[in-house]
Motif scaffolding. Structure first.
Motif, PDB file in Angstrom:
ATOM      1  N   LEU A   4      27.990  47.986  46.894  1.00 16.65           N
ATOM      2  CA  LEU A   4      29.159  48.603  47.510  1.00 16.65           C
ATOM      3  C   LEU A   4      29.486  47.968  48.859  1.00 16.65           C
ATOM      4  O   LEU A   4      28.591  47.687  49.661  1.00 16.65           O
ATOM      5  N   TRP A   5      30.779  47.784  49.082  1.00 16.40           N
ATOM      6  CA  TRP A   5      31.296  47.306  50.359  1.00 16.40           C
ATOM      7  C   TRP A   5      32.297  48.338  50.870  1.00 16.40           C
ATOM      8  O   TRP A   5      33.247  48.706  50.170  1.00 16.40           O
ATOM      9  N   MET A   6      32.119  48.786  52.101  1.00 11.08           N
ATOM     10  CA  MET A   6      32.995  49.799  52.670  1.00 11.08           C
ATOM     11  C   MET A   6      34.365  49.212  53.036  1.00 11.08           C
ATOM     12  O   MET A   6      34.492  48.020  53.325  1.00 11.08           O
ATOM     13  N   ARG A   7      35.356  50.062  53.026  1.00  7.79           N
ATOM     14  CA  ARG A   7      36.669  49.653  53.498  1.00  7.79           C
ATOM     15  C   ARG A   7      36.591  49.218  54.956  1.00  7.79           C
ATOM     16  O   ARG A   7      35.817  49.771  55.736  1.00  7.79           O
ATOM     17  N   LEU A  32      30.499  46.399  42.607  1.00 12.75           N
ATOM     18  CA  LEU A  32      30.010  45.539  41.530  1.00 12.75           C
ATOM     19  C   LEU A  32      28.845  46.233  40.837  1.00 12.75           C
ATOM     20  O   LEU A  32      27.861  46.604  41.483  1.00 12.75           O
ATOM     21  N   LEU A  33      28.954  46.397  39.536  1.00 10.03           N
ATOM     22  CA  LEU A  33      27.892  47.021  38.752  1.00 10.03           C
ATOM     23  C   LEU A  33      26.987  45.947  38.155  1.00 10.03           C
ATOM     24  O   LEU A  33      27.454  45.026  37.482  1.00 10.03           O
ATOM     25  N   LYS A  71      34.026  44.230  33.181  1.00 12.90           N
ATOM     26  CA  LYS A  71      34.516  45.331  32.348  1.00 12.90           C
ATOM     27  C   LYS A  71      33.573  46.524  32.330  1.00 12.90           C
ATOM     28  O   LYS A  71      33.972  47.629  31.958  1.00 12.90           O
ATOM     29  N   LEU A  72      32.326  46.333  32.723  1.00 11.69           N
ATOM     30  CA  LEU A  72      31.392  47.452  32.763  1.00 11.69           C
ATOM     31  C   LEU A  72      31.730  48.437  33.881  1.00 11.69           C
ATOM     32  O   LEU A  72      31.327  49.598  33.838  1.00 11.69           O
ATOM     33  N   ALA A 102      38.347  46.032  44.698  1.00 12.11           N
ATOM     34  CA  ALA A 102      38.055  44.652  44.323  1.00 12.11           C
ATOM     35  C   ALA A 102      36.764  44.556  43.524  1.00 12.11           C
ATOM     36  O   ALA A 102      35.822  45.335  43.746  1.00 12.11           O
ATOM     37  N   HIS A 103      36.736  43.596  42.595  1.00 14.34           N
ATOM     38  CA  HIS A 103      35.528  43.323  41.808  1.00 14.34           C
ATOM     39  C   HIS A 103      35.280  41.818  41.734  1.00 14.34           C
ATOM     40  O   HIS A 103      34.693  41.334  40.761  1.00 14.34           O
ATOM     41  N   ASP A 104      35.738  41.092  42.736  1.00 17.38           N
ATOM     42  CA  ASP A 104      35.558  39.640  42.723  1.00 17.38           C
ATOM     43  C   ASP A 104      34.075  39.303  42.854  1.00 17.38           C
ATOM     44  O   ASP A 104      33.380  39.819  43.722  1.00 17.38           O
TER      45      ASP A 104
END
Length: 263
Positions: free
Chosen positions: A18-21, A115-116, A186-187, A194-196
């Motif tokens: 996790l990345w905070m805003r 990101l999972l 997709k998971l 964002a999911h880069d």
């Protein structure tokens, strides 16, 4: 002669990085994560454990410098926290889909990137390294990137060998490992977040190391023994990023949501 302590569990586990805003104070986001957001996640059926790992905001990385290995954490990819989710039965994720949709919607209120990382059932290891009554007073979360050309099977074997060696040192009060499946957006493709995750930035395994106190952690991270272990790991890993864990909060334990989180 040291004898490897067995792992007590081979759980079905996943981790969400996790990345905070950045348009609001970081601490405000961390507080929201352990407050309103945690209540949404804790209500998800099928969890055996839900734990938040809050990571220090600064620092180049705690892993010793190792030839040919990236141990300095890039500032633009520095993780703020990790949600550790352990499922009870293998099909538990399907039971929690309704609650998961609520979590999807709430992510944008606190995170800018998520990101999972998941592993197949029984791929995680929780080692029994603490004696009765011993508590963890300091932690390090380590992410490993597999070197190009190294086969997944060989990499997994090297991670397992490293974990067994670490378990035998007698220095640890907690030891958990995960080896991940190939990352797939997709998971965990949540909206408005964002999911880069470029291929050269992806991770392939994680280690969570717990110590009696910060002094014991510091002694281990600067020890000649860890330098030797890191050098032996270098042929398999191109990057080792070690984060200081500032807080570890458990919200679901042994399948039950707790009224108040535990440290």
């Amino acid at each position: 002669m040291a004898v490897t302590r067995p792992y007590t569990k081979k759980p079905f586990a996943s981790s969400i990085l996790l990345w905070m805003r950045t348009d609001r104070p970081r601490q405000q986001g961390m507080d929201y994560w352990k407050g309103p957001h945690s209540k949404i996640i804790s209500a998800t059926p099928g969890f055996d454990e839900y734990r938040q790992l809050h990571l220090e905001a600064t620092g180049p990385g705690l892993w010793p410098a190792t030839d040919g290995v990236e141990t300095a954490i890039p500032a633009d990819r520095r993780i703020d926290g990790v949600a550790e989710v352990t499922f009870a039965p293998v099909l538990a994720p399907l039971r929690g889909r309704k609650q998961t949709r609520l979590a999807y919607k709430d992510e944008v209120n606190v995170f800018r990137r998520t990101l999972l990382y998941a592993g197949p059932p029984n791929s995680a290891r929780w080692y029994d390294v603490a004696r009765p009554g011993e508590r963890v007073g300091a932690r390090v979360l380590v992410y490993l990137r597999r070197r190009n050309g190294v086969r997944t099977r060989d990499f997994r074997r090297h991670v397992d060998e490293l974990a067994r060696t670490l378990a035998d040192t007698g220095d640890l009060r907690e030891l958990r490992t995960q080896v991940f499946m190939p990352w797939n957006e997709k998971l965990w493709d949540t909206p408005n977040v964002a999911h880069d995750n470029p291929p050269d930035q992806r991770f392939h395994a994680a280690l969570l190391l717990g110590f009696a106190d910060p002094a014991a952690r510091a002694a281990f991270l600067t020890s000649p023994e860890l330098e030797r272990l890191s050098a032996a790991l270098a042929p398999s890993a191109s990057a080792v990023h070690a984060y200081e864990v500032s807080d570890a909060l458990t919200f679901v334990k042994e399948g039950k949501a707790l009224q108040h989180h535990q440290r």
